[in-house]
Design a protein around this motif. Structure first.
Motif, mmCIF file in Angstrom:
data_model
loop_
_atom_site.group_PDB
_atom_site.id
_atom_site.type_symbol
_atom_site.label_atom_id
_atom_site.label_comp_id
_atom_site.label_asym_id
_atom_site.label_seq_id
_atom_site.Cartn_x
_atom_site.Cartn_y
_atom_site.Cartn_z
ATOM 1 N N GLN A 80 4.019 -20.084 -9.897
ATOM 2 C CA GLN A 80 3.358 -19.936 -8.517
ATOM 3 C C GLN A 80 2.221 -18.987 -8.894
ATOM 4 N N ARG A 81 2.356 -17.692 -9.609
ATOM 5 C CA ARG A 81 1.396 -16.785 -9.843
ATOM 6 C C ARG A 81 0.154 -17.519 -10.620
ATOM 7 N N PHE A 82 0.376 -18.256 -11.349
ATOM 8 C CA PHE A 82 -0.682 -18.974 -12.142
ATOM 9 C C PHE A 82 -1.426 -19.843 -11.145
ATOM 10 N N ALA A 83 -0.667 -20.432 -10.281
ATOM 11 C CA ALA A 83 -1.270 -21.360 -9.062
ATOM 12 C C ALA A 83 -2.079 -20.645 -8.224
ATOM 13 N N ASN A 84 -1.706 -19.360 -7.893
ATOM 14 C CA ASN A 84 -2.305 -18.464 -6.861
ATOM 15 C C ASN A 84 -3.814 -18.042 -7.461
#
Length: 131
Positions: A80-84
């Motif tokens: 999720q952090r990577f996507a953000n």
């Protein structure tokens, strides 16, 4: 979310490697592209920047690992952090896709690094589930 026509990049995010696949909204077929092997975040994002610049995606798809019962996996928050970060750095919309079994299935079949093929499965799943 309505997506413009064009290229879509998909990512199978891992701490050691990031699998990358490409497809487009017209053909709706995913193809493994490459595996990013980079020692640190700066090197990973340098490689990602080149891909974003080269392909000019209208959307990025990131696999979201989950346990078989649908609960969060230890890598879920990192993905999720990577996507953000993809969205924040490049201004490209990002969609998370449940990747519950992609890497495991491919690894069992081939027993080697299959991150780019896993990214292709994630992207194909997105195409198959999105009208």
């Amino acid at each position: 979310m309505t997506i413009a026509e064009g290229c879509i990049l998909a990512f199978d995010f891992g701490l050691k490697r990031i699998g990358v696949a490409v497809g487009n909204t017209l053909l709706r077929q995913a193809e493994a592209l490459q595996i990013i092997h980079a020692p640190g975040n700066d090197a990973k994002f340098a490689a990602l920047s080149k891909l974003i610049q080269q392909w000019q995606p209208v959307l990025c798809v990131v696999g979201l690992p989950k346990h078989p019962d649908g609960s969060e996996h230890e890598m879920s928050v990192r993905c999720q952090r990577f996507a953000n970060q993809l969205n924040g750095r490049y201004g490209v919309p990002v969609v998370l896709v449940d990747e519950r079994y992609t890497s495991a299935v491919l690894h069992a079949q081939r027993g080697e690094h299959i991150d780019d093929d896993a990214a292709a499965l994630i992207l194909q799943q997105y195409f198959d589930e999105t009208p």
